[in-house]
Structure formats: structure tokens, C-alpha cells
Motif scaffolding. Sequence first.
Motif, mmCIF file in Angstrom:
data_model
loop_
_atom_site.group_PDB
_atom_site.id
_atom_site.type_symbol
_atom_site.label_atom_id
_atom_site.label_comp_id
_atom_site.label_asym_id
_atom_site.label_seq_id
_atom_site.Cartn_x
_atom_site.Cartn_y
_atom_site.Cartn_z
ATOM 1 N N ILE A 81 0.833 -1.201 0.000
ATOM 2 C CA ILE A 81 0.000 0.000 0.000
ATOM 3 C C ILE A 81 0.868 1.250 0.000
ATOM 4 C CG2 ILE A 81 -1.648 1.337 1.383
ATOM 5 C CD1 ILE A 81 -2.788 -1.368 2.338
ATOM 6 N N ALA A 82 1.919 1.221 0.840
ATOM 7 C CA ALA A 82 2.814 2.381 0.917
ATOM 8 C C ALA A 82 3.521 2.613 -0.411
ATOM 9 C CB ALA A 82 3.837 2.157 2.035
ATOM 10 N N TRP A 83 3.941 1.508 -1.041
ATOM 11 C CA TRP A 83 4.613 1.651 -2.342
ATOM 12 C C TRP A 83 3.651 2.223 -3.374
ATOM 13 C CZ3 TRP A 83 4.181 0.188 -7.386
ATOM 14 C CH2 TRP A 83 5.328 0.303 -8.188
ATOM 15 N N THR A 84 2.389 1.756 -3.304
ATOM 16 C CA THR A 84 1.368 2.271 -4.233
ATOM 17 C C THR A 84 1.166 3.765 -4.020
ATOM 18 O OG1 THR A 84 0.243 0.136 -4.274
ATOM 19 C CG2 THR A 84 -1.040 2.060 -4.963
ATOM 20 N N HIS A 85 1.108 4.163 -2.742
ATOM 21 C CA HIS A 85 0.924 5.581 -2.452
ATOM 22 C C HIS A 85 2.110 6.414 -2.932
ATOM 23 C CE1 HIS A 85 -2.397 4.317 0.156
ATOM 24 N NE2 HIS A 85 -2.778 5.580 0.175
ATOM 25 N N SER A 86 3.309 5.884 -2.665
ATOM 26 C CA SER A 86 4.502 6.677 -2.961
ATOM 27 C C SER A 86 4.835 6.720 -4.442
ATOM 28 C CB SER A 86 5.699 6.139 -2.174
ATOM 29 O OG SER A 86 5.970 4.798 -2.566
ATOM 30 N N HIS A 87 4.419 5.698 -5.189
ATOM 31 C CA HIS A 87 4.787 5.636 -6.602
ATOM 32 C C HIS A 87 3.590 5.818 -7.541
ATOM 33 C CE1 HIS A 87 8.193 3.699 -4.589
ATOM 34 N NE2 HIS A 87 8.910 4.078 -5.643
ATOM 35 N N VAL A 88 2.491 5.149 -7.263
ATOM 36 C CA VAL A 88 1.347 5.179 -8.172
ATOM 37 C C VAL A 88 0.485 6.416 -7.939
ATOM 38 C CG1 VAL A 88 -0.710 3.917 -8.948
ATOM 39 C CG2 VAL A 88 1.353 2.663 -8.289
ATOM 40 N N ARG A 136 1.227 9.071 -6.029
ATOM 41 C CA ARG A 136 1.971 10.320 -5.962
ATOM 42 C C ARG A 136 2.274 10.889 -7.348
ATOM 43 N NH1 ARG A 136 7.232 10.952 -2.262
ATOM 44 N NH2 ARG A 136 7.117 13.193 -2.048
ATOM 45 N N ALA A 137 2.446 10.005 -8.308
ATOM 46 C CA ALA A 137 2.787 10.479 -9.666
ATOM 47 C C ALA A 137 1.686 11.353 -10.263
ATOM 48 C CB ALA A 137 3.082 9.280 -10.557
ATOM 49 N N PRO A 138 0.420 10.882 -10.321
ATOM 50 C CA PRO A 138 -0.626 11.767 -10.863
ATOM 51 C C PRO A 138 -0.885 12.986 -9.983
ATOM 52 C CG PRO A 138 -1.574 9.735 -9.985
ATOM 53 C CD PRO A 138 -0.105 9.547 -10.013
ATOM 54 N N LEU A 139 -0.654 12.835 -8.656
ATOM 55 C CA LEU A 139 -0.812 13.978 -7.766
ATOM 56 C C LEU A 139 0.194 15.065 -8.113
ATOM 57 C CD1 LEU A 139 -2.076 15.331 -5.257
ATOM 58 C CD2 LEU A 139 -0.391 14.101 -3.863
ATOM 59 N N ALA A 140 1.426 14.645 -8.369
ATOM 60 C CA ALA A 140 2.456 15.623 -8.742
ATOM 61 C C ALA A 140 2.095 16.316 -10.053
ATOM 62 C CB ALA A 140 3.804 14.910 -8.863
ATOM 63 N N ILE A 148 -0.066 21.185 -12.845
ATOM 64 C CA ILE A 148 -1.071 21.841 -13.688
ATOM 65 C C ILE A 148 -1.708 23.009 -12.952
ATOM 66 C CG2 ILE A 148 -3.317 21.530 -14.813
ATOM 67 C CD1 ILE A 148 -2.435 18.628 -15.374
ATOM 68 N N ILE A 149 -2.045 22.799 -11.667
ATOM 69 C CA ILE A 149 -2.646 23.871 -10.876
ATOM 70 C C ILE A 149 -1.689 25.046 -10.767
ATOM 71 C CG2 ILE A 149 -3.474 24.494 -8.563
ATOM 72 C CD1 ILE A 149 -4.454 21.604 -8.257
ATOM 73 N N ASP A 150 -0.424 24.730 -10.522
ATOM 74 C CA ASP A 150 0.581 25.787 -10.409
ATOM 75 C C ASP A 150 0.700 26.573 -11.719
ATOM 76 O OD1 ASP A 150 2.636 27.056 -8.760
ATOM 77 O OD2 ASP A 150 4.040 26.215 -10.239
ATOM 78 N N SER A 205 -5.186 21.490 -0.938
ATOM 79 C CA SER A 205 -5.643 20.104 -0.750
ATOM 80 C C SER A 205 -4.609 19.123 -1.310
ATOM 81 C CB SER A 205 -6.990 19.888 -1.445
ATOM 82 O OG SER A 205 -7.983 20.709 -0.861
ATOM 83 N N GLY A 206 -4.041 19.458 -2.440
ATOM 84 C CA GLY A 206 -3.010 18.599 -3.025
ATOM 85 C C GLY A 206 -1.776 18.513 -2.131
ATOM 86 N N THR A 207 -1.381 19.679 -1.562
ATOM 87 C CA THR A 207 -0.216 19.700 -0.662
ATOM 88 C C THR A 207 -0.475 18.842 0.579
ATOM 89 O OG1 THR A 207 0.349 21.930 -1.413
ATOM 90 C CG2 THR A 207 1.320 21.185 0.679
ATOM 91 N N GLU A 208 -1.702 18.943 1.118
ATOM 92 C CA GLU A 208 -2.075 18.137 2.294
ATOM 93 C C GLU A 208 -2.028 16.637 1.974
ATOM 94 O OE1 GLU A 208 -5.827 17.655 5.434
ATOM 95 O OE2 GLU A 208 -5.890 19.162 3.829
ATOM 96 N N LEU A 209 -2.558 16.283 0.797
ATOM 97 C CA LEU A 209 -2.541 14.880 0.387
ATOM 98 C C LEU A 209 -1.116 14.392 0.195
ATOM 99 C CD1 LEU A 209 -4.090 12.348 -0.453
ATOM 100 C CD2 LEU A 209 -4.240 13.294 -2.777
ATOM 101 N N ASP A 210 -0.240 15.214 -0.324
ATOM 102 C CA ASP A 210 1.167 14.843 -0.506
ATOM 103 C C ASP A 210 1.849 14.608 0.840
ATOM 104 O OD1 ASP A 210 3.537 14.545 -2.309
ATOM 105 O OD2 ASP A 210 4.250 16.248 -1.108
#
Length: 339
Positions: free
Chosen positions: A273-280, A282-286, A291-293, A315-320
Motif C-alpha cells: 500500500i505504501a509503495w502504491t501511495h509513494s509511486h502510483v 503520488r505520480a498523478p498527484l504531482a 497543472i494547478i501551479d 488540498s493537493g499539498t495536504e494529500l502529498d
Amino acid sequence: MIIDDKTYSILVVEDNLSDIAKIQELLEELFFDVEIKFAKNFEQASAFLSSDDKFFDVVLLDHTLPDISAKVLVTEMVDKVLLCPIIVLTSVEGVDFSINSISKGISDYLVKDGLTAAMLYKSIVCSIERKKIFFSYDDAKTRYSDLFHLSPLAMWVYDLGSFYFLDVNEAAIKKFGYTKEEFLKMTIKEIWPVEDYPIFDAGVNSFSQYRDNFKKRYLRHQKKNGKIIDVEVQSNIIFFNNQKAKLVMTNDITKQMQHINTIEDQNKSLKDIAWTHSHVVRAPLAKMMSIIDFMKESDRMPAEFEDLLNHFFASGTELDTIIRDIVKKTETINKIEGK
């Protein structure tokens, strides 16, 4: 002169008055404190030995008495005593007589002719000490038997040469489902899963089986019904019925191993799960935050959308931050498991 501070209580079973006088003289010559009781026949000796208020350190027994056959005298007298050693006094000198008497349970035999105070003293003291050792050994065997047969853990003894079971306790019978008779026709290899035979063969051909006493080992055993269990094993080399054998104690740790495996599976899931969060994730979040920036910096973006973009970016920063925290906790778990 021999001096001994101990007070000895001695029963002399003798029907010959001259021999009684000689024995008393020898005992007095030793100059130790002694309480002597005399019995002139087997009946009187039995009465003394059955008395609740009298305990003798040693019995000096004439090999012939008027009221009992010499063939059964020793056997009958041994039955009358417990901790008390018996020394036979005889006028017969011969190897056959001595071996026969000792095999029936006496501690020593002395020939009356030529008997000295020193010889009598040595025989008395040595016989008493031998009897103590015998009962200490007998008591140890009783304690071993109690610990073995009453143990809640499965235990067995097997021959180091043939690997056949020599004895099993009730806990082993209940745990594995074999009767004691079935166990005694089996080798210890037969309670191992077939796929673990190479481990068994490597172990029995290693010198470690003779050296690593009390060392814990973690193995698998198989019950009569085919169920495989995880066991923690400890063993020690002993002599059992004059055979070099190994005493084994096992503890069923199947439930503990299942619990550990469950925790390991959960940790693996957590890592995934952690790997999914950190790699899968996090990538679209970044990408989204980029895009927002970009939109915030664009001159074409209407002013009324600026607050909305700021909320999206926060919200994106909080999720990151949440994702980073999950990754750090996972790394901590990995470090703990790696120790």
C-alpha cells in the motif's frame, strides 16, 4: 582404634552365643557410639524391623537361622527392610555364595573367621553409603519418570543407532494420534513430512546431533492423520536401558507460527500500500499540482478562479504530506524488521 562421631543403630540377627559375643566385642573395639539390638531368629528380627519406633542403620545377618530355610532367608529379610542395608555374616567362603547373596539384594558379606573390627567398620560404612547412592539414583529415576510421563509437552526417547522410539509419554500419544505400541514400532523419521526427509538425513549424519544438547531447533512434524505441525524441539543424550539414546521434548508452536505469518502478510500488504501511495498515487498527484501551479501563473486564468485554484493546491499539498507520512512509517517498519 577407629573413632566415628556418628551413633549407629545396628540389628544383629544371630543365634550363636559365641558369635554374638564376638560381634559385640568387635563393635565395642571401634569406639563409636552404637545401639545394638539382638535377634536370635527370623521371627524376632521381623518384629524389630516392623516396629514403627525403630529404624536401623544396618542389619548384621547370620546366613543360617533356626526358624527359616537358608535358601529363602536373604530374600525374606530384604523384603523386611527398606533403606537399611544388610550385611551377611557367614562361615562359608565362596564366590558363588557371595554373588548369589548380593544378587538378592544384600550390601555385603563377611566371613566370620578372621573378621576384624576394621573390616566390620569398613563394611558397615560402605554399605550405608552404597544404599544412600542407590536410593538417590532410584529417586532420580522416579523423578525422571514423573517429569517424562506427566509432562504436558510431547516427549520421547529414541535409539541413536536405529532411530527407533524407545519410549513416549502420554502427551506425545495424544498429540500425534499413535498408540504407544505403534510408536515403538516406528522410527522418528516416520513423524517427519516426506518433503523434509533431506533435512532429517543431513541432521542425523552430522556430529551436531551429539554435540548440540539443549539447543532449540524449529522443525515440522506430521501427525498420524497427516496434519503437519510446527514444533520447537530440545534434546539431550542419555543412557536408556543401557542404550545410548536421545531424550526429546517438543512444543507445538503451530498457532504462534500462523500468527507470525499473519503479521508478516499484513506488513507485506502495508508495504504494498505504501509503495502504491509513494509511486502510483503520488505520480498523478504531482502532475495535478503542476497543472494547478501552471494555471495560477497563467495570465489567461480568470481572477474569479484564483481562490478555487488555491484551495485545490492546498488540498493537493495536504494529500502529498499524508502520502509522505505513510512512506516514512513503512520505512521505519522495514528498519525494525531488518535488525
